[in-house]
Design a protein around this motif. Structure first.
Motif, PDB file in Angstrom:
ATOM      1  N   GLU A  32       0.823  -1.203   0.000  1.00  0.00           N
ATOM      2  CA  GLU A  32       0.000   0.000   0.000  1.00  0.00           C
ATOM      3  C   GLU A  32       0.864   1.262   0.000  1.00  0.00           C
ATOM      4  O   GLU A  32       0.527   2.254  -0.659  1.00  0.00           O
ATOM      5  N   GLN A  33       1.976   1.240   0.742  1.00  0.00           N
ATOM      6  CA  GLN A  33       2.900   2.377   0.703  1.00  0.00           C
ATOM      7  C   GLN A  33       3.471   2.529  -0.702  1.00  0.00           C
ATOM      8  O   GLN A  33       3.619   3.646  -1.202  1.00  0.00           O
ATOM      9  N   TRP A  34       3.800   1.404  -1.347  1.00  0.00           N
ATOM     10  CA  TRP A  34       4.314   1.454  -2.710  1.00  0.00           C
ATOM     11  C   TRP A  34       3.292   2.083  -3.647  1.00  0.00           C
ATOM     12  O   TRP A  34       3.633   2.898  -4.503  1.00  0.00           O
ATOM     13  N   VAL A  35       2.030   1.722  -3.504  1.00  0.00           N
ATOM     14  CA  VAL A  35       0.990   2.303  -4.354  1.00  0.00           C
ATOM     15  C   VAL A  35       0.956   3.818  -4.156  1.00  0.00           C
ATOM     16  O   VAL A  35       0.911   4.586  -5.127  1.00  0.00           O
ATOM     17  N   ALA A  36       1.018   4.276  -2.908  1.00  0.00           N
ATOM     18  CA  ALA A  36       1.013   5.719  -2.625  1.00  0.00           C
ATOM     19  C   ALA A  36       2.231   6.403  -3.238  1.00  0.00           C
ATOM     20  O   ALA A  36       2.118   7.468  -3.854  1.00  0.00           O
ATOM     21  N   VAL A  37       3.397   5.809  -3.085  1.00  0.00           N
ATOM     22  CA  VAL A  37       4.623   6.376  -3.649  1.00  0.00           C
ATOM     23  C   VAL A  37       4.550   6.389  -5.171  1.00  0.00           C
ATOM     24  O   VAL A  37       4.876   7.396  -5.818  1.00  0.00           O
ATOM     25  N   ASN A  38       4.119   5.297  -5.764  1.00  0.00           N
ATOM     26  CA  ASN A  38       4.048   5.180  -7.214  1.00  0.00           C
ATOM     27  C   ASN A  38       3.077   6.207  -7.801  1.00  0.00           C
ATOM     28  O   ASN A  38       3.388   6.866  -8.803  1.00  0.00           O
ATOM     29  N   LEU A  39       1.918   6.359  -7.206  1.00  0.00           N
ATOM     30  CA  LEU A  39       0.958   7.343  -7.694  1.00  0.00           C
ATOM     31  C   LEU A  39       1.485   8.758  -7.536  1.00  0.00           C
ATOM     32  O   LEU A  39       1.314   9.603  -8.422  1.00  0.00           O
ATOM     33  N   THR A  40       2.142   9.033  -6.430  1.00  0.00           N
ATOM     34  CA  THR A  40       2.684  10.368  -6.176  1.00  0.00           C
ATOM     35  C   THR A  40       3.819  10.681  -7.148  1.00  0.00           C
ATOM     36  O   THR A  40       3.953  11.811  -7.616  1.00  0.00           O
ATOM     37  N   PHE A  70       3.273   8.597   5.042  1.00  0.00           N
ATOM     38  CA  PHE A  70       3.761   9.853   5.614  1.00  0.00           C
ATOM     39  C   PHE A  70       4.657   9.560   6.819  1.00  0.00           C
ATOM     40  O   PHE A  70       5.753  10.110   6.942  1.00  0.00           O
ATOM     41  N   ALA A  71       4.191   8.687   7.698  1.00  0.00           N
ATOM     42  CA  ALA A  71       4.947   8.358   8.912  1.00  0.00           C
ATOM     43  C   ALA A  71       6.286   7.702   8.589  1.00  0.00           C
ATOM     44  O   ALA A  71       7.270   7.896   9.326  1.00  0.00           O
ATOM     45  N   ALA A  72       6.349   6.959   7.500  1.00  0.00           N
ATOM     46  CA  ALA A  72       7.593   6.300   7.085  1.00  0.00           C
ATOM     47  C   ALA A  72       8.565   7.277   6.427  1.00  0.00           C
ATOM     48  O   ALA A  72       9.678   6.899   6.070  1.00  0.00           O
ATOM     49  N   GLY A  73       8.125   8.521   6.241  1.00  0.00           N
ATOM     50  CA  GLY A  73       8.988   9.522   5.637  1.00  0.00           C
ATOM     51  C   GLY A  73       9.070   9.445   4.122  1.00  0.00           C
ATOM     52  O   GLY A  73      10.005   9.982   3.535  1.00  0.00           O
ATOM     53  N   LEU A  74       8.083   8.806   3.498  1.00  0.00           N
ATOM     54  CA  LEU A  74       8.092   8.649   2.047  1.00  0.00           C
ATOM     55  C   LEU A  74       7.412   9.813   1.328  1.00  0.00           C
ATOM     56  O   LEU A  74       7.738  10.104   0.176  1.00  0.00           O
ATOM     57  N   LEU A  75       6.451  10.453   2.003  1.00  0.00           N
ATOM     58  CA  LEU A  75       5.680  11.547   1.412  1.00  0.00           C
ATOM     59  C   LEU A  75       5.738  12.774   2.307  1.00  0.00           C
ATOM     60  O   LEU A  75       5.809  12.655   3.530  1.00  0.00           O
ATOM     61  N   THR A  76       5.680  13.953   1.664  1.00  0.00           N
ATOM     62  CA  THR A  76       5.608  15.198   2.412  1.00  0.00           C
ATOM     63  C   THR A  76       4.150  15.560   2.642  1.00  0.00           C
ATOM     64  O   THR A  76       3.253  14.995   2.006  1.00  0.00           O
ATOM     65  N   GLY A  77       3.925  16.520   3.505  1.00  0.00           N
ATOM     66  CA  GLY A  77       2.570  16.951   3.836  1.00  0.00           C
ATOM     67  C   GLY A  77       1.786  17.469   2.654  1.00  0.00           C
ATOM     68  O   GLY A  77       0.561  17.392   2.637  1.00  0.00           O
ATOM     69  N   ASP A  78       2.472  18.012   1.645  1.00  0.00           N
ATOM     70  CA  ASP A  78       1.762  18.493   0.459  1.00  0.00           C
ATOM     71  C   ASP A  78       1.692  17.413  -0.624  1.00  0.00           C
ATOM     72  O   ASP A  78       1.474  17.692  -1.799  1.00  0.00           O
ATOM     73  N   VAL A  79       1.848  16.171  -0.232  1.00  0.00           N
ATOM     74  CA  VAL A  79       1.748  14.984  -1.075  1.00  0.00           C
ATOM     75  C   VAL A  79       2.732  15.037  -2.246  1.00  0.00           C
ATOM     76  O   VAL A  79       2.367  15.063  -3.414  1.00  0.00           O
TER      77      VAL A  79
END
Length: 133
Positions: A32-40, A70-79
């Motif tokens: 799920e984190q990968w999906v978030a990173v990949n989409l971003t 976000f908690a893992a430090g992969l995304l910033t607050g502004d996505v």
């Protein structure tokens, strides 16, 4: 002749997902984190857009998974991707490219095109059935 059916589709999905999960585990990244990173990585998104795309793709409420990214430090607050998120994206993408070559590399472009078209149509029909229910 092999007839395409749900069992064959499921077996292919589970087998390729297991390979991906092994790759993701090396970096400590959940699917799920990968999906978030990949989409971003594909372009700027708002949090709501990211949640909507993940919800549509994963068929589940992704809010907790986005919070974990976000908690893992992969995304910033502004996505956007952090430096760690960008590094993880590049590392995992390179691994996926290598795996893709192993799995699909000797299949003909025609077979891949046909399979792609069929799978997109199956997906569209399944989505229509879900919407109608």
């Amino acid at each position: 002749m092999t007839t395409l059916n749900g069992r064959i589709l499921g077996q292919a999905e589970r087998a390729t997902r297991a390979v991906l999960d092994r790759l993701l585990a090396r970096s400590g990244t959940t699917f799920e984190q990968w999906v978030a990173v990949n989409l971003t990585a594909a372009g700027p998104l708002t949090r709501d857009e990211l949640l909507a795309q993940m919800s549509a793709g994963l068929r589940t409420d992704p809010a907790g998974h986005v919070d974990a990214a976000f908690a893992a430090g992969l995304l910033t607050g502004d996505v956007a991707l952090t430096d760690l998120g960008r590094s993880r994206y590049e590392e995992i993408s390179a691994g996926i490219n290598a795996i893709t070559g192993q799995i699909y590399g000797d299949l003909s472009p025609e077979d891949l095109d046909t399979a792609g078209r069929v799978l997109l149509q199956v997906t569209a029909r399944a989505n229509a059935a879900l919407a109608a229910a």
